[in-house]
Design an enzyme around this catalytic site. Structure first.
Site, PDB file in Angstrom:
ATOM      1  N   ARG A 207       0.822  -1.217   0.000  1.00 29.43           N
ATOM      2  CA  ARG A 207       0.000   0.000   0.000  1.00 29.43           C
ATOM      3  C   ARG A 207       0.847   1.254   0.000  1.00 29.43           C
ATOM      4  O   ARG A 207       0.309   2.356   0.095  1.00 29.43           O
ATOM      5  CB  ARG A 207      -0.898   0.017   1.243  1.00 29.43           C
ATOM      6  CG  ARG A 207      -2.027  -0.983   1.167  1.00 29.43           C
ATOM      7  CD  ARG A 207      -2.923  -0.880   2.379  1.00 29.43           C
ATOM      8  NE  ARG A 207      -4.011  -1.834   2.292  1.00 29.43           N
ATOM      9  CZ  ARG A 207      -4.822  -2.123   3.292  1.00 29.43           C
ATOM     10  NH1 ARG A 207      -4.653  -1.527   4.468  1.00 29.43           N
ATOM     11  NH2 ARG A 207      -5.779  -2.989   3.128  1.00 29.43           N
TER      12      ARG A 207
ATOM     13  N   GLU B  62      -2.103  -9.309  -4.277  1.00 34.83           N
ATOM     14  CA  GLU B  62      -3.457  -9.865  -4.386  1.00 34.83           C
ATOM     15  C   GLU B  62      -3.428 -11.359  -4.688  1.00 34.83           C
ATOM     16  O   GLU B  62      -4.219 -12.121  -4.138  1.00 34.83           O
ATOM     17  CB  GLU B  62      -4.271  -9.129  -5.457  1.00 34.83           C
ATOM     18  CG  GLU B  62      -4.704  -7.709  -5.072  1.00 34.83           C
ATOM     19  CD  GLU B  62      -5.601  -7.663  -3.838  1.00 34.83           C
ATOM     20  OE1 GLU B  62      -6.172  -8.696  -3.447  1.00 34.83           O
ATOM     21  OE2 GLU B  62      -5.715  -6.568  -3.251  1.00 34.83           O
TER      22      GLU B  62
ATOM     23  N   TYR C 119      -0.489 -23.893  -4.828  1.00 35.12           N
ATOM     24  CA  TYR C 119      -1.103 -23.452  -6.095  1.00 35.12           C
ATOM     25  C   TYR C 119      -0.041 -22.897  -7.045  1.00 35.12           C
ATOM     26  O   TYR C 119      -0.073 -21.724  -7.413  1.00 35.12           O
ATOM     27  CB  TYR C 119      -2.174 -22.386  -5.853  1.00 35.12           C
ATOM     28  CG  TYR C 119      -3.341 -22.861  -5.031  1.00 35.12           C
ATOM     29  CD1 TYR C 119      -4.391 -23.556  -5.633  1.00 35.12           C
ATOM     30  CD2 TYR C 119      -3.382 -22.623  -3.677  1.00 35.12           C
ATOM     31  CE1 TYR C 119      -5.457 -23.987  -4.871  1.00 35.12           C
ATOM     32  CE2 TYR C 119      -4.449 -23.066  -2.907  1.00 35.12           C
ATOM     33  CZ  TYR C 119      -5.481 -23.744  -3.510  1.00 35.12           C
ATOM     34  OH  TYR C 119      -6.532 -24.165  -2.755  1.00 35.12           O
TER      35      TYR C 119
ATOM     36  N   TYR D 264     -12.121 -10.839  -9.669  1.00 41.46           N
ATOM     37  CA  TYR D 264     -11.714 -10.177  -8.433  1.00 41.46           C
ATOM     38  C   TYR D 264     -10.403  -9.427  -8.612  1.00 41.46           C
ATOM     39  O   TYR D 264     -10.307  -8.239  -8.280  1.00 41.46           O
ATOM     40  CB  TYR D 264     -11.594 -11.198  -7.280  1.00 41.46           C
ATOM     41  CG  TYR D 264     -10.883 -10.587  -6.103  1.00 41.46           C
ATOM     42  CD1 TYR D 264     -11.555  -9.722  -5.248  1.00 41.46           C
ATOM     43  CD2 TYR D 264      -9.519 -10.797  -5.896  1.00 41.46           C
ATOM     44  CE1 TYR D 264     -10.901  -9.100  -4.193  1.00 41.46           C
ATOM     45  CE2 TYR D 264      -8.851 -10.186  -4.852  1.00 41.46           C
ATOM     46  CZ  TYR D 264      -9.547  -9.344  -4.006  1.00 41.46           C
ATOM     47  OH  TYR D 264      -8.891  -8.715  -2.990  1.00 41.46           O
TER      48      TYR D 264
ATOM     49  N   ASP E  51     -14.592 -10.484  -3.122  1.00 37.44           N
ATOM     50  CA  ASP E  51     -14.058 -11.754  -2.621  1.00 37.44           C
ATOM     51  C   ASP E  51     -14.918 -12.200  -1.432  1.00 37.44           C
ATOM     52  O   ASP E  51     -15.963 -11.604  -1.153  1.00 37.44           O
ATOM     53  CB  ASP E  51     -12.575 -11.599  -2.243  1.00 37.44           C
ATOM     54  CG  ASP E  51     -12.377 -10.668  -1.051  1.00 37.44           C
ATOM     55  OD1 ASP E  51     -13.360 -10.056  -0.586  1.00 37.44           O
ATOM     56  OD2 ASP E  51     -11.227 -10.549  -0.575  1.00 37.44           O
TER      57      ASP E  51
ATOM     58  N   CYS F 243     -19.064  -5.758  16.096  1.00 39.69           N
ATOM     59  CA  CYS F 243     -20.047  -4.771  15.622  1.00 39.69           C
ATOM     60  C   CYS F 243     -19.947  -3.430  16.365  1.00 39.69           C
ATOM     61  O   CYS F 243     -20.244  -2.388  15.785  1.00 39.69           O
ATOM     62  CB  CYS F 243     -21.455  -5.327  15.733  1.00 39.69           C
ATOM     63  SG  CYS F 243     -21.678  -6.834  14.763  1.00 39.69           S
TER      64      CYS F 243
HETATM   65  N1  ADE Z   1      -7.279  -8.759   1.049  1.00 44.15           N
HETATM   66  C1  ADE Z   1      -6.971  -8.901  -0.230  1.00 44.15           C
HETATM   67  N2  ADE Z   1      -6.499  -7.769  -0.720  1.00 44.15           N
HETATM   68  C2  ADE Z   1      -6.486  -6.879   0.274  1.00 44.15           C
HETATM   69  C3  ADE Z   1      -6.117  -5.532   0.386  1.00 44.15           C
HETATM   70  N3  ADE Z   1      -5.634  -4.882  -0.649  1.00 44.15           N
HETATM   71  N4  ADE Z   1      -6.279  -4.947   1.556  1.00 44.15           N
HETATM   72  C4  ADE Z   1      -6.779  -5.625   2.596  1.00 44.15           C
HETATM   73  N5  ADE Z   1      -7.121  -6.885   2.537  1.00 44.15           N
HETATM   74  C5  ADE Z   1      -6.980  -7.511   1.389  1.00 44.15           C
END
Ligand code: ADE
Length: 342
Positions: free
Chosen positions: A26, A38, A83, A121, A139, A200
């Protein structure tokens, strides 16, 4: 019609702004980073992915390097994630990006979707997280959050449920599509947890969440596996006595159709000679046995394949209840499976 998901947009964006985790992929909106993370996240938890991701980026920091990596090195980097076809697809897609896109990552959902290993996705995640294209990325986490908000008991294992939720999300995705989609994923991982354990009281969506308001978070999402079906072959008798009364009996008090009435029947198929013996064993003395109809009846997880016979007897016995067809229709609960044979 007012979209029920509209009220989640603002609180979700605000919550994500304040609560997003600092994750290595990020740090920028580089599609190569988002793509690799991802694919890894599809099979492994975030904590474990961190290590794999760092090692992968050290070894192969660009699409170009991924496109030419030798297979042994690639599979070694993937070792433990499982995988392995996913790793092979990464290299294949990197090759296509180098050859067909001049080394520049495709920017839109449609083009991303064409690459090997990139499904709905992943294409939605890259297009929205990196380029703010207003497409959903649905997802398991997102399905859980949205079915709870909607109070929907739709089976989230069905493709049709995913399509339906994708459609509803499409209608509300804001300009900040990346923040919105990643916020949904983050909420699913930090707050709206599975197995009836959502937090919650800390959720930014509790005011508009039907499952929370109606106490249904333990029941939603519904995950119903396709039931294994059993085929049962049955021989069913329409036994008439000389007065036209027909033999029925009550099913025993357990299992399928318990407590209802039924036409006498036995499991399996038999020759007419064998049927004479079976009926004698029931205390009857048939004067004729004629093949009647064959019918199938589908229960939730059992299919009956029924072969029926008309049987004439002179004398009724007291093993069965002997009733007129009119009484049978009006006074005795007879399952549809048997009605099909009348
Ligand atoms: N799960 C899959 N991709 C994600 C993301 N970018 N941020 C948080 N959780 C995730």
């Amino acid at each position: 019609m007012k979209n029920e998901l509209l009220p989640i947009v603002e609180p979700l964006l605000r919550w994500f702004e304040e609560n997003r985790r600092a994750l290595p992929w990020r740090e920028d909106r580089e599609p190569y980073h988002v793509w690799i993370s991802e694919i890894m996240l599809q099979q492994t938890r975030i904590e474990a992915v961190m290590r794999y991701y760092a090692r992968f980026m050290d070894a192969l920091p660009t699409v170009e390097q991924l496109s030419t990596v030798d297979d042994d090195t690639l599979l070694k980097l993937w070792e433990g994630l499982g995988y392995y076809s996913r790793a092979r697809n990464l290299k294949k897609a990197a090759g296509i990006i180098m050859r067909d896109h001049g080394g520049v990552f495709p920017r839109c959902y449609e083009q991303l979707r064409q690459l090997p290993g990139i499904g709905d996705y992943t294409a939605g995640a890259i297009a929205s997280l990196c380029f703010d294209e207003r497409v959903p990325a649905v997802d398991g986490n997102v399905l859980r959050v949205i079915t709870r908000v909607l109070g929907s008991r739709a089976n989230v294992l069905l493709q049709t449920t995913k399509q339906d939720i994708t459609r509803q999300l499409c209608a509300v995705i804001p300009e900040q599509a990346g923040r919105f989609n990643e916020g949904l994923m983050e909420l699913g991982e930090l707050i709206c947890l599975p197995n009836g354990m959502p937090d919650c009281v800390r959720c930014p969506l509790y005011r508009c969440c039907t499952a929370y308001l109606q106490g249904l978070t333990a029941e939603i999402p519904v995950r119903q596996k396709e039931l294994r079906r059993t085929a049962v072959e049955k021989t069913v008798f329409l036994i008439h006595d000389a007065n036209g009364y027909i033999a029925i009996e009550k099913r025993d008090g357990q299992g399928l159709l318990s407590g209802m009435y039924q036409l006498p029947n036995i499991d399996g198929y038999f020759s007419v000679e064998e049927l004479y013996d079976r009926l004698k064993g029931m205390g009857l003395d048939p004067s004729a046995i004629d093949h009647h109809k064959d019918r199938k009846h589908v229960f939730t997880h059992i299919d009956w394949y029924m072969c029926s016979y008309r049987v004439s007897v002179a004398e009724p016995n007291d093993r069965f209840l002997w009733v007129s067809e009119e009484e049978l229709r009006s006074a005795y609960p007879l399952p549809t499976a048997f009605k099909k044979l009348l």
